[in-house]
Enzyme design. Structure first.
Site, PDB file in Angstrom:
ATOM      1  N   PRO A   1     -15.430   0.389   6.205  1.00 28.37           N
ATOM      2  CA  PRO A   1     -15.019  -0.066   4.885  1.00 28.37           C
ATOM      3  C   PRO A   1     -16.001   0.454   3.838  1.00 28.37           C
ATOM      4  CG  PRO A   1     -16.148  -1.838   6.000  1.00 28.37           C
ATOM      5  CD  PRO A   1     -16.073  -0.705   6.971  1.00 28.37           C
TER       6      PRO A   1
ATOM      7  N   GLY B   1      -8.724   6.503  -0.395  1.00 33.03           N
ATOM      8  CA  GLY B   1      -9.835   6.617  -1.334  1.00 33.03           C
ATOM      9  C   GLY B   1      -9.532   7.668  -2.377  1.00 33.03           C
ATOM     10  N   SER B   2     -10.561   8.166  -3.026  1.00 34.60           N
ATOM     11  CA  SER B   2     -10.353   9.136  -4.113  1.00 34.60           C
ATOM     12  C   SER B   2      -9.970  10.505  -3.571  1.00 34.60           C
ATOM     13  CB  SER B   2     -11.647   9.260  -4.923  1.00 34.60           C
ATOM     14  OG  SER B   2     -12.641   9.863  -4.097  1.00 34.60           O
TER      15      SER B   2
ATOM     16  N   GLU C   1      -7.616   9.578 -13.437  1.00 31.84           N
ATOM     17  CA  GLU C   1      -7.348   8.200 -13.015  1.00 31.84           C
ATOM     18  C   GLU C   1      -8.351   7.311 -13.756  1.00 31.84           C
ATOM     19  OE1 GLU C   1      -8.275   7.394  -8.842  1.00 31.84           O
ATOM     20  OE2 GLU C   1      -6.290   6.564  -8.697  1.00 31.84           O
TER      21      GLU C   1
ATOM     22  N   GLU D   1      -4.335   8.705   1.773  1.00 34.04           N
ATOM     23  CA  GLU D   1      -3.826   7.901   0.655  1.00 34.04           C
ATOM     24  C   GLU D   1      -4.847   8.031  -0.461  1.00 34.04           C
ATOM     25  OE1 GLU D   1      -0.208   6.246   2.263  1.00 34.04           O
ATOM     26  OE2 GLU D   1      -1.074   6.445   0.282  1.00 34.04           O
ATOM     27  N   LEU D   2      -4.530   8.856  -1.468  1.00 31.32           N
ATOM     28  CA  LEU D   2      -5.564   9.261  -2.426  1.00 31.32           C
ATOM     29  C   LEU D   2      -5.257   8.745  -3.841  1.00 31.32           C
ATOM     30  CD1 LEU D   2      -6.036  12.888  -1.008  1.00 31.32           C
ATOM     31  CD2 LEU D   2      -7.213  10.781  -0.348  1.00 31.32           C
TER      32      LEU D   2
ATOM     33  N   TRP E   1     -12.943   0.147  -1.832  1.00 32.54           N
ATOM     34  CA  TRP E   1     -13.388  -1.200  -2.210  1.00 32.54           C
ATOM     35  C   TRP E   1     -12.324  -1.962  -2.991  1.00 32.54           C
ATOM     36  CZ3 TRP E   1     -12.683  -1.424  -7.299  1.00 32.54           C
ATOM     37  CH2 TRP E   1     -12.816  -0.233  -8.046  1.00 32.54           C
ATOM     38  N   ASN E   2     -11.293  -1.273  -3.536  1.00 31.34           N
ATOM     39  CA  ASN E   2     -10.446  -2.013  -4.497  1.00 31.34           C
ATOM     40  C   ASN E   2      -9.503  -3.008  -3.839  1.00 31.34           C
ATOM     41  OD1 ASN E   2      -8.851   0.094  -3.499  1.00 31.34           O
ATOM     42  ND2 ASN E   2      -7.723   0.314  -5.431  1.00 31.34           N
TER      43      ASN E   2
HETATM   44  N1  LIG Z   1      -3.286   5.938  -2.345  1.00 29.87           N
HETATM   45  C1  LIG Z   1      -3.681   4.740  -1.975  1.00 29.87           C
HETATM   46  O1  LIG Z   1      -3.025   4.022  -1.194  1.00 29.87           O
HETATM   47  C2  LIG Z   1      -4.979   4.203  -2.512  1.00 29.87           C
HETATM   48  C3  LIG Z   1      -5.252   2.841  -2.326  1.00 29.87           C
HETATM   49  C4  LIG Z   1      -6.470   2.342  -2.821  1.00 29.87           C
HETATM   50  C5  LIG Z   1      -7.358   3.179  -3.482  1.00 29.87           C
HETATM   51  N2  LIG Z   1      -7.050   4.494  -3.629  1.00 29.87           N
HETATM   52  C6  LIG Z   1      -7.967   5.376  -4.345  1.00 29.87           C
HETATM   53  O2  LIG Z   1      -9.322   5.103  -3.977  1.00 29.87           O
HETATM   54  C7  LIG Z   1     -10.178   5.342  -5.096  1.00 29.87           C
HETATM   55  C8  LIG Z   1     -11.028   4.115  -5.360  1.00 29.87           C
HETATM   56  O3  LIG Z   1     -11.731   3.752  -4.183  1.00 29.87           O
HETATM   57  P1  LIG Z   1     -13.245   4.229  -3.931  1.00 29.87           P
HETATM   58  O4  LIG Z   1     -14.011   4.282  -5.194  1.00 29.87           O
HETATM   59  O5  LIG Z   1     -13.755   3.419  -2.801  1.00 29.87           O
HETATM   60  O6  LIG Z   1     -12.991   5.730  -3.434  1.00 29.87           O
HETATM   61  P2  LIG Z   1     -14.084   6.713  -2.767  1.00 29.87           P
HETATM   62  O7  LIG Z   1     -13.325   7.904  -2.393  1.00 29.87           O
HETATM   63  O8  LIG Z   1     -15.275   6.829  -3.629  1.00 29.87           O
HETATM   64  O9  LIG Z   1     -14.542   5.927  -1.434  1.00 29.87           O
HETATM   65  C9  LIG Z   1     -13.582   5.567  -0.482  1.00 29.87           C
HETATM   66  C10 LIG Z   1     -14.290   5.396   0.853  1.00 29.87           C
HETATM   67  O10 LIG Z   1     -14.837   6.656   1.219  1.00 29.87           O
HETATM   68  C11 LIG Z   1     -16.214   6.509   1.536  1.00 29.87           C
HETATM   69  N3  LIG Z   1     -16.880   7.768   1.218  1.00 29.87           N
HETATM   70  C12 LIG Z   1     -17.253   8.234   0.021  1.00 29.87           C
HETATM   71  N4  LIG Z   1     -17.815   9.455   0.155  1.00 29.87           N
HETATM   72  C13 LIG Z   1     -17.797   9.750   1.498  1.00 29.87           C
HETATM   73  C14 LIG Z   1     -18.231  10.842   2.294  1.00 29.87           C
HETATM   74  N5  LIG Z   1     -18.815  11.914   1.752  1.00 29.87           N
HETATM   75  N6  LIG Z   1     -18.046  10.792   3.628  1.00 29.87           N
HETATM   76  C15 LIG Z   1     -17.464   9.716   4.202  1.00 29.87           C
HETATM   77  N7  LIG Z   1     -17.026   8.641   3.498  1.00 29.87           N
HETATM   78  C16 LIG Z   1     -17.190   8.674   2.165  1.00 29.87           C
HETATM   79  C17 LIG Z   1     -16.676   5.341   0.725  1.00 29.87           C
HETATM   80  O11 LIG Z   1     -17.840   4.777   1.299  1.00 29.87           O
HETATM   81  C18 LIG Z   1     -15.467   4.421   0.836  1.00 29.87           C
HETATM   82  O12 LIG Z   1     -15.512   3.715   2.057  1.00 29.87           O
HETATM   83  C19 LIG Z   1      -9.262   5.647  -6.269  1.00 29.87           C
HETATM   84  O13 LIG Z   1      -9.157   7.028  -6.467  1.00 29.87           O
HETATM   85  C20 LIG Z   1      -7.922   5.090  -5.818  1.00 29.87           C
HETATM   86  O14 LIG Z   1      -6.825   5.733  -6.424  1.00 29.87           O
HETATM   87  C21 LIG Z   1      -5.867   5.028  -3.181  1.00 29.87           C
HETATM   88  O1  LIG Z   2      -4.853   0.663  -4.990  1.00 30.53           O
HETATM   89  C1  LIG Z   2      -3.972   0.928  -4.218  1.00 30.53           C
HETATM   90  C2  LIG Z   2      -3.188  -0.118  -3.489  1.00 30.53           C
HETATM   91  O2  LIG Z   2      -2.406   0.530  -2.510  1.00 30.53           O
HETATM   92  C3  LIG Z   2      -2.395  -0.902  -4.478  1.00 30.53           C
HETATM   93  S1  LIG Z   2      -1.163  -1.914  -3.814  1.00 30.53           S
HETATM   94  O3  LIG Z   2      -1.740  -3.268  -3.688  1.00 30.53           O
HETATM   95  O4  LIG Z   2      -0.771  -1.391  -2.482  1.00 30.53           O
HETATM   96  O5  LIG Z   2      -0.064  -1.865  -4.767  1.00 30.53           O
END
Ligand SMILES: NC(=O)c1ccc[n+]([C@@H]2O[C@H](COP(=O)([O-])OP(=O)(O)OC[C@H]3O[C@@H](n4cnc5c(N)ncnc54)[C@H](O)[C@@H]3O)[C@@H](O)[C@H]2O)c1
Ligand SMILES: O=C[C@H](O)CS(=O)(=O)O
Length: 483
Positions: free
Chosen positions: A179, A232-233, A385, A254-255, A154-155
């Site tokens: 998404p 995601g996370s 984080e 990408e975590l 979502w971010n």
């Molecule tokens: N490394 C990167 O490029 C990057 C970029 C943006 C965000 N992030 C990370 O994402 C996290 C924040 O985003 P968030 O809160 O949406 O993360 P999240 O892992 O909670 O959710 C990410 C996505 O996964 C889905 N999801 C959650 N549980 C699931 C499951 N059991 N099965 C299938 N899908 C599932 C969610 O609905 C969402 O679409 C932070 O840890 C951040 O560091 C990483």
């Molecule tokens: O949260 C993660 C994103 O990849 C940040 S950025 O906009 O790509 O820097």
């Protein structure tokens, strides 16, 4: 929301060029005022199967187009996104909360991945090998992996999709993305523009649902899907990675991050503090590359704290649609609780607190920007984080000590250091165990560069010429009986 193009506001999954409704729906909440922004139809299991079948048949025709023909459609999509930048930003701020200026920046940032990969489509070169057998010839060709599924956070509700879809489509793959249920509107608006751009039905599909698990099981385990890309996370990434093993899918992850931000006593302190403000408070601290641990050399600590305290109080907190706002809300109550728990633990273990002075909005998921000093590795906030507007400051004495402390994490996404010493710059670039290093720079993301992490921050890269390789297979062709 006052949109110039109301057609961009969609409320159901986009599958094979059609908007598909269903009996159940879920709400999308505006984090700045807790009001309902939209009701979205839940994707059904049969619609999910329809999406996989559509992406499978469409991919064969899509890969048969020339790179030029794919690039033309991608550039059409790019042009429509830029033309609709304002509306897309409005939609993004309404569902995610970031200030309009940041939302507008994200729209352009995401669109620039399309522009980059429209060009990169034309460079998926192979090789002819200098064969060691006079009756054989050998060559290597690049082929699209096929059907790609993705799940995004979502971010950055637009850019995280485009960072994947642009490379996948350029390579000749089809794409199905789920998404976040918290921010589906940006993804659906991008689907509308993909449709208008002439990207064929079934090539770009968006499936939306409030219960991520069953959708994720299809997208990670369906035998017709060749590749899975997740942002995601780390905990969720680990779960999805395990699910992909059942069909040995090619994966990109990408975590999460835990970025060190190191300020040496020879740094330009003004630039370093500007870097902290940009890195730490962008998206209210809700980015994977935020300064998560700010290391300050002891002899400049008091000056640093004094200057950062002043800067902290320049942040304008409020609804992102209001002119001049620089800090929006967190995504929901759960996010507030997580940040509160980290701050509470730090204070109980001896951290000192300095907070932003102004009034906070009554409604909405706002968090007061906070400076924590005297943070130590024993505190949870050193190892987690934060994902909130908390500047967590750790003092250090020597370069050796701070590199060891910076690397003391299971994460390895992004790192930063401010120093004017060239030799130290090289030592840091080589010794910091992170996928990315910003030297005298607080925001380094760029479509031409490989974005990604090591250790538990993931695998694979997005951006630059590295990003398209995630969606290509390398095929060796050996031609025998050559006279
Ligand atoms: N490394 C990167 O490029 C990057 C970029 C943006 C965000 N992030 C990370 O994402 C996290 C924040 O985003 P968030 O809160 O949406 O993360 P999240 O892992 O909670 O959710 C990410 C996505 O996964 C889905 N999801 C959650 N549980 C699931 C499951 N059991 N099965 C299938 N899908 C599932 C969610 O609905 C969402 O679409 C932070 O840890 C951040 O560091 C990483
Ligand atoms: O949260 C993660 C994103 O990849 C940040 S950025 O906009 O790509 O820097």
């Amino acid at each position: 929301m006052q949109l110039n193009n109301p057609d961009l506001l969609k409320n159901s999954s986009f599958i094979h060029g059609q908007w598909v409704e269903s009996p159940q729906s879920f709400e999308v909440i505006n984090p700045a005022n807790e009001q309902v922004v939209a009701n979205i139809f839940e994707v059904t299991p049969s619609q999910l199967e329809m999406a996989v079948n559509a992406a499978t048949s469409a991919q064969k025709e899509w890969q048969a187009l020339t790179a030029d023909e794919r690039a033309q459609r991608l550039m059409q999509w790019y042009a429509l996104i830029i033309d609709n930048q304002q509306d897309l930003a409005q939609i993004m701020t309404a569902e995610q909360g970031k200030p309009l200026s940041e939302a507008s920046g994200e729209v352009v940032y995401g669109a620039n991945y399309i522009k980059w990969y429209a060009e990169e489509a034309r460079r998926t070169n192979g090789a002819v090998l200098p064969m060691n057998n006079k009756n054989q010839r050998a060559l290597v060709i690049k082929r699209p992996v096929g059907v790609v599924s993705a799940i995004t956070p979502w971010n950055f509700p637009g850019a995280m999709i485009l960072r994947k879809a642009s490379a996948a489509l350029a390579a000749g793959c089809s794409f199905i993305v789920k998404p976040s249920e918290l921010t589906p509107l940006s993804a659906l608006a991008l689907a509308e523009l993909a449709n208008q751009a002439g990207i064929p039905a079934g090539v770009f599909n968006v499936v939306v649902g409030s219960n991520a698990q069953p959708i994720g099981e299809v997208l990670t385990m369906h035998p017709k899907i060749n590749k899975f890309s997740f942002t995601g996370s780390t905990p969720v990434g680990k779960k999805l990675l395990a699910q992909c093993a059942s069909t040995v899918k090619k994966t990109s992850m990408e975590l999460g991050g835990n970025a060190p931000f190191i300020i040496f006593d020879d740094a330009d302190l003004e630039k370093a503090i500007d870097g902290v403000m940009r890195s730490k408070f962008r998206n209210a601290g809700q980015t994977c590359v935020c300064a998560n641990r700010i290391f300050v050399q002891r002899n400049i600590l008091s000056e640093f704290v004094a200057q950062l305290t002043n800067k902290l109080n320049t942040l304008k907190i409020g609804d992102g649609t209001t002119e001049g706002i620089t800090l929006g809300p967190l995504i929901n109550h759960c996010a507030i609780d997580k940040v509160n728990a980290l701050v509470k633990d730090a204070i109980e273990k001896g951290a000192q607190v300095i907070t932003h002075k102004s009034e906070m909005p009554v409604k909405g998921f706002f968090y007061r920007p906070t400076l924590l000093i005297d943070v130590t590795p024993e505190m949870k906030i050193f190892n987690r984080e934060i994902f909130g507007p908390i500047a967590s400051v750790i003092v250090f004495d020597t370069e050796t000590e701070v590199i060891q402390l910076a690397n003391q994490t299971q994460f390895g996404l992004c790192s930063y250091a401010f120093t004017e010493n060239i030799s130290r710059l090289w030592r840091l670039s080589e010794q910091l165990e992170f996928g990315m290093v910003g030297i005298n720079e607080g925001v380094l993301s760029n479509p031409l560069a490989p974005f990604g992490g090591i250790k538990e921050s993931g695998m694979g890269r997005e951006g630059g010429s590295w990003g398209i390789d995630e969606y290509l297979e390398t095929r060796y062709v050996c031609i025998g009986n050559v006279q």
